[in-house]
Write a protein that holds these residues in place. Structure first.
Motif, mmCIF file in Angstrom:
data_model
loop_
_atom_site.group_PDB
_atom_site.id
_atom_site.type_symbol
_atom_site.label_atom_id
_atom_site.label_comp_id
_atom_site.label_asym_id
_atom_site.label_seq_id
_atom_site.Cartn_x
_atom_site.Cartn_y
_atom_site.Cartn_z
ATOM 1 N N GLN A 253 0.831 -1.185 0.000
ATOM 2 C CA GLN A 253 0.000 0.000 0.000
ATOM 3 C C GLN A 253 0.873 1.244 0.000
ATOM 4 O O GLN A 253 1.966 1.254 0.572
ATOM 5 N N SER A 254 0.364 2.285 -0.640
ATOM 6 C CA SER A 254 1.077 3.563 -0.619
ATOM 7 C C SER A 254 0.072 4.699 -0.593
ATOM 8 O O SER A 254 -1.045 4.577 -1.098
ATOM 9 N N PRO A 255 0.438 5.824 0.039
ATOM 10 C CA PRO A 255 1.646 5.997 0.846
ATOM 11 C C PRO A 255 1.485 5.351 2.218
ATOM 12 O O PRO A 255 0.431 4.809 2.520
ATOM 13 N N THR A 256 2.516 5.423 3.042
ATOM 14 C CA THR A 256 2.461 4.866 4.386
ATOM 15 C C THR A 256 1.683 5.795 5.312
ATOM 16 O O THR A 256 0.877 5.347 6.133
ATOM 17 N N HIS A 257 1.992 7.058 5.201
ATOM 18 C CA HIS A 257 1.340 8.083 6.009
ATOM 19 C C HIS A 257 0.918 9.235 5.121
ATOM 20 O O HIS A 257 1.556 9.492 4.091
ATOM 21 N N LEU A 258 -0.126 9.927 5.559
ATOM 22 C CA LEU A 258 -0.640 11.041 4.770
ATOM 23 C C LEU A 258 -1.325 12.021 5.717
ATOM 24 O O LEU A 258 -2.087 11.602 6.596
ATOM 25 N N ILE A 259 -1.053 13.307 5.511
ATOM 26 C CA ILE A 259 -1.750 14.335 6.282
ATOM 27 C C ILE A 259 -2.479 15.238 5.304
ATOM 28 O O ILE A 259 -1.879 15.748 4.348
ATOM 29 N N LYS A 260 -3.790 15.396 5.527
ATOM 30 C CA LYS A 260 -4.621 16.207 4.649
ATOM 31 C C LYS A 260 -5.434 17.187 5.497
ATOM 32 O O LYS A 260 -5.608 17.006 6.701
ATOM 33 N N THR A 261 -5.960 18.182 4.816
ATOM 34 C CA THR A 261 -6.802 19.185 5.472
ATOM 35 C C THR A 261 -8.264 18.889 5.176
ATOM 36 O O THR A 261 -8.597 18.366 4.093
ATOM 37 N N ARG A 262 -9.121 19.220 6.130
ATOM 38 C CA ARG A 262 -10.572 19.065 5.951
ATOM 39 C C ARG A 262 -11.005 19.625 4.598
ATOM 40 O O ARG A 262 -10.582 20.721 4.206
ATOM 41 N N GLY A 263 -11.870 18.884 3.896
ATOM 42 C CA GLY A 263 -12.378 19.342 2.618
ATOM 43 C C GLY A 263 -11.567 18.881 1.416
ATOM 44 O O GLY A 263 -12.076 18.906 0.282
ATOM 45 N N GLN A 264 -10.334 18.452 1.668
ATOM 46 C CA GLN A 264 -9.502 17.988 0.559
ATOM 47 C C GLN A 264 -9.921 16.588 0.112
ATOM 48 O O GLN A 264 -10.779 15.933 0.723
ATOM 49 N N GLN A 265 -9.276 16.144 -0.956
ATOM 50 C CA GLN A 265 -9.520 14.809 -1.503
ATOM 51 C C GLN A 265 -8.230 13.990 -1.380
ATOM 52 O O GLN A 265 -7.127 14.555 -1.391
ATOM 53 N N VAL A 266 -8.365 12.660 -1.243
ATOM 54 C CA VAL A 266 -7.174 11.823 -1.097
ATOM 55 C C VAL A 266 -7.352 10.543 -1.922
ATOM 56 O O VAL A 266 -8.478 10.059 -2.118
ATOM 57 N N THR A 267 -6.253 10.040 -2.432
ATOM 58 C CA THR A 267 -6.239 8.763 -3.163
ATOM 59 C C THR A 267 -5.199 7.845 -2.538
ATOM 60 O O THR A 267 -4.035 8.229 -2.381
ATOM 61 N N LEU A 268 -5.643 6.662 -2.167
ATOM 62 C CA LEU A 268 -4.764 5.648 -1.586
ATOM 63 C C LEU A 268 -4.650 4.492 -2.574
ATOM 64 O O LEU A 268 -5.607 4.177 -3.294
ATOM 65 N N ARG A 269 -3.493 3.842 -2.592
ATOM 66 C CA ARG A 269 -3.225 2.818 -3.592
ATOM 67 C C ARG A 269 -2.882 1.477 -2.967
ATOM 68 O O ARG A 269 -2.294 1.416 -1.875
ATOM 69 N N CYS A 270 -3.209 0.413 -3.696
ATOM 70 C CA CYS A 270 -3.006 -0.944 -3.188
ATOM 71 C C CYS A 270 -2.628 -1.870 -4.336
ATOM 72 O O CYS A 270 -3.263 -1.855 -5.392
ATOM 73 N N SER A 271 -1.602 -2.684 -4.103
ATOM 74 C CA SER A 271 -1.265 -3.759 -5.033
ATOM 75 C C SER A 271 -1.509 -5.089 -4.332
ATOM 76 O O SER A 271 -0.963 -5.320 -3.244
ATOM 77 N N PRO A 272 -2.301 -5.968 -4.922
ATOM 78 C CA PRO A 272 -2.649 -7.211 -4.231
ATOM 79 C C PRO A 272 -1.496 -8.203 -4.231
ATOM 80 O O PRO A 272 -0.521 -8.061 -4.965
#
Lengths: 113, 107
Positions: free
Chosen positions: A6-25
């Motif tokens: 999975q990536s990234p390991t850690h992520l810091i975002k602000t309220r209202g923002q959008q985020v994308t997390l990734r996974c390789s099986p």
């Protein structure tokens, strides 16, 4: 044989923002599931993807969406982030013939400020 | 009432003890039962997987399912400090998890 990554390991975002997390099986697995784990709680099922389609969904709002690619990797997207979305996001993979034997990645820790 | 109930502990035992971890559930349709181990800041690791009622053994671990009582157990024999972790039960297709039991095995 690489396990689930999975990536990234850690992520810091602000309220209202959008985020994308990734996974390789895990090699050979064709089914990917996503979970949200709040501190001190068990994982909560978000949704599962197989053959690039969402096969099942848990009790999460439409702000949570996903995608599976032809190589079986997957993305989790969260829009309009809320403080309550802060959690460990886990990806798990399995064979479609044995969806109960799921193997988890290390997770992405998302902090929303 | 939660679908899956699990005593959060914490549970502390001396090395070599037999550990019993339990979950209860309310949905009689559940057929598949899993136990996961999760170390701090890591993803859960599948330990045992059973279908319907009965026992399953794997090394020092034994999983029991009693569908008539809606009760599942995980036994750990000869517990080791390396067994110190959070143990999660999970059920069925969309993996309904318990909250996890924190176990510490003291040398």
């Amino acid at each position: 044989d690489a396990g689930v990554t999975q990536s990234p390991t850690h992520l810091i975002k602000t309220r209202g923002q959008q985020v994308t997390l990734r996974c390789s099986p895990k090699s050979g697995h064709d089914t990917v599931s996503w979970y949200q784990q709040a501190l001190g709680q068990g994982p909560q099922f978000i949704f599962q993807y197989y053959e690039e389609e969402e096969r099942q969904r848990g009790n999460f709002p439409d702000r949570f969406s996903g995608h599976q690619f032809p190589n079986y990797s997957s993305e989790l997207n969260v829009n309009a982030l809320l403080l309550g979305d802060s959690a460990l996001y886990l990806c798990a993979s399995s064979f479609s013939s044995g969806p109960y034997e799921q193997y988890f990645g290390p997770g992405t820790r998302l902090t929303v400020t | 009432q939660k679908e899956v109930e699990q005593d959060p502990g914490p549970l502390s035992v001396p090395e070599g003890a037999i550990v019993s971890l339990n979950c209860t559930y309310s949905n009689s349709a559940f057929q598949y039962f899993m136990w996961y181990r999760q170390y701090s800041r890591k993803g859960p690791e599948l330990l045992m997987y059973t279908y319907s009622s009965g026992n399953k053994e794997d090394g020092r671990f034994t999983a029991q399912v009693d569908k008539s009582s809606k009760y599942i157990s995980l036994f750990i024999r000869d517990s080791q400090p390396s067994d110190s972790a959070t143990y999660l039960c999970a059920m069925n297709y969309d993996m309904r998890f318990g909250a996890g039991t924190r176990l510490t095995v003291k040398p």
